[in-house]
Motif scaffolding. Sequence first.
Motif, short mmCIF file in Angstrom:
data_model
loop_
_atom_site.label_atom_id
_atom_site.label_comp_id
_atom_site.label_asym_id
_atom_site.label_seq_id
_atom_site.Cartn_x
_atom_site.Cartn_y
_atom_site.Cartn_z
N PHE A 98 0.82 -1.21 0.00
CA PHE A 98 0.00 0.00 0.00
C PHE A 98 0.86 1.27 0.00
CE2 PHE A 98 -2.78 3.27 1.89
CZ PHE A 98 -3.89 3.13 1.07
N TYR A 99 2.07 1.15 0.51
CA TYR A 99 2.99 2.30 0.59
C TYR A 99 4.06 2.23 -0.49
CZ TYR A 99 0.67 2.40 5.10
OH TYR A 99 -0.28 2.41 6.08
N ILE A 100 3.74 1.61 -1.60
CA ILE A 100 4.75 1.30 -2.61
C ILE A 100 5.46 2.55 -3.13
CG2 ILE A 100 3.11 1.38 -4.57
CD1 ILE A 100 6.03 -1.11 -4.04
N GLU A 101 4.77 3.66 -3.20
CA GLU A 101 5.40 4.87 -3.74
C GLU A 101 6.45 5.44 -2.79
OE1 GLU A 101 2.79 7.14 -6.76
OE2 GLU A 101 1.46 6.74 -5.05
N GLN A 102 6.44 5.02 -1.54
CA GLN A 102 7.44 5.48 -0.57
C GLN A 102 8.67 4.57 -0.53
OE1 GLN A 102 5.94 6.89 3.30
NE2 GLN A 102 3.85 6.55 2.52
N HIS A 103 8.57 3.40 -1.13
CA HIS A 103 9.69 2.45 -1.09
C HIS A 103 10.68 2.73 -2.22
CE1 HIS A 103 7.15 0.51 1.74
NE2 HIS A 103 6.47 -0.25 0.90
N THR A 104 11.95 2.51 -1.92
CA THR A 104 13.00 2.66 -2.92
C THR A 104 13.79 1.36 -3.03
OG1 THR A 104 14.72 3.40 -1.38
CG2 THR A 104 13.22 5.10 -2.27
N ASP A 105 14.57 1.24 -4.08
CA ASP A 105 15.42 0.06 -4.22
C ASP A 105 16.44 -0.01 -3.10
OD1 ASP A 105 14.08 -0.80 -6.45
OD2 ASP A 105 15.52 0.00 -7.89
N ASP A 106 16.87 1.13 -2.59
CA ASP A 106 17.77 1.14 -1.44
C ASP A 106 17.12 0.49 -0.22
OD1 ASP A 106 19.88 2.29 -2.76
OD2 ASP A 106 19.50 4.33 -2.02
N HIS A 107 15.80 0.68 -0.08
CA HIS A 107 15.10 0.07 1.05
C HIS A 107 15.13 -1.45 0.95
CE1 HIS A 107 12.58 3.99 1.61
NE2 HIS A 107 13.79 4.09 2.15
N LEU A 108 15.03 -1.97 -0.26
CA LEU A 108 15.15 -3.42 -0.45
C LEU A 108 16.52 -3.91 -0.01
CD1 LEU A 108 13.44 -4.13 -3.91
CD2 LEU A 108 12.72 -5.02 -1.69
N ASP A 139 1.95 1.46 -13.81
CA ASP A 139 3.32 1.64 -13.30
C ASP A 139 3.39 1.36 -11.80
OD1 ASP A 139 1.75 3.92 -12.86
OD2 ASP A 139 3.49 5.25 -12.80
N VAL A 140 2.35 1.76 -11.07
CA VAL A 140 2.33 1.53 -9.63
C VAL A 140 2.20 0.04 -9.33
CG1 VAL A 140 1.05 1.96 -7.49
CG2 VAL A 140 1.37 3.80 -9.15
N PHE A 141 1.31 -0.62 -10.05
CA PHE A 141 1.10 -2.05 -9.81
C PHE A 141 2.33 -2.86 -10.24
CE2 PHE A 141 -1.32 -6.13 -10.54
CZ PHE A 141 -1.56 -6.35 -9.20
N ALA A 142 2.98 -2.42 -11.30
CA ALA A 142 4.20 -3.10 -11.74
C ALA A 142 5.28 -3.02 -10.66
CB ALA A 142 4.71 -2.49 -13.04
N LYS A 143 5.38 -1.86 -10.00
CA LYS A 143 6.37 -1.71 -8.92
C LYS A 143 5.99 -2.60 -7.74
CE LYS A 143 8.67 1.68 -5.95
NZ LYS A 143 8.73 3.09 -5.49
N GLN A 144 4.69 -2.68 -7.45
CA GLN A 144 4.24 -3.59 -6.38
C GLN A 144 4.69 -5.02 -6.66
OE1 GLN A 144 0.25 -3.72 -4.88
NE2 GLN A 144 -0.12 -1.56 -5.30
N LYS A 145 4.45 -5.47 -7.87
CA LYS A 145 4.80 -6.85 -8.22
C LYS A 145 6.30 -7.08 -8.14
CE LYS A 145 2.31 -6.86 -12.08
NZ LYS A 145 1.63 -7.37 -13.32
N ARG A 146 7.08 -6.08 -8.54
CA ARG A 146 8.54 -6.22 -8.49
C ARG A 146 9.02 -6.31 -7.04
NH1 ARG A 146 12.92 -2.67 -8.39
NH2 ARG A 146 11.63 -0.79 -8.65
#
Length: 310
Positions: A98-108, A139-146
């Motif tokens: 739900f907070y996908i737009e706040q997540h970055t690859d650095d967070h992973l 684009d948002v859902f694609a980031k969620q899936k990734r």
Amino acid sequence: MAERIYAREALKNIYPLIDTHTHFDAPVFDTDRRQQVEQAYSQGVCHLVLVGYLYHYFDRMYDTQDSINELSQSSATKANNQDKCNVTAHIALGLHPFYIEQHTDDHLTQLEQMVIERRPLAIGEIGLDTFTDAMKQPDVFAKQKRFFAAQLDIAVAHRLPVMLHIRKAHAEALAILKAHKYDAHKLGGIAHSFSGGEQEAKAFVKLGFKLGVTGQITNPNAKKLRRAIQVAVESHGIECLVIETDCPDMTPIMCQTADDTDSHNRNVPANLPWVLASLSELLEIPHDKLAKQLWQNSCDALKVDWAYSV
């Protein structure tokens, strides 16, 4: 009123319980967290899991865990058993869809580093969420899936169970899980706050996940959810369920008041027995038998061996 009377009857006997999903580190508990831990223990809660959703709250979760476990350790030395408060807190780390737009690859990257350094109980909560129109955008859902797949990779690499958050995206989540090498039969896992229908319930259980049941089950009008839980149990037995508060959300109906302010309708871990009671009534299974099985189910889902003692 009838729900409140039934709830009081249900609480006459106390059974050991595991709250498999909480956000008990939330600021809404800052003023009375100690009292809420003590109240939870008085209602049978022995373990509670603090579940992550944003990277910048991970340290807060560990601080909360430390304070809860220090309380339990200090109470263990008290001579009067009535004053003891033996609640153990655990951590799950995850980046919530739900907070996908706040997540970055650095967070992973930082998430995996924390998994290596601090070895949480589980990865979660992770998954897919299309509750709002904005979250349905390609684009948002694609980031969620990734991010979902990446966190499943972390779980596989470190042999940890996952806690799924799936909302209005059950088919898409099932497709990812079926294609991924994550195996819940071996690693465990929970479909937290399950909200799908009968077929989705059976599908997640078939993949090896336990279905997380919240205070929603206490609402007689939640017919879809209640039927899905019944069907899952008819197909796979009561071994497929665990219970949770998801506090401060999902307040059982008998704990709600006409005043809908946060302070009045905040869910707390001590409300977990009401989830047990409503589930017992729905499935027509005695409280004691159901409580013991739910404990074992939680241990199986989280790959732990916590002793059950009355």
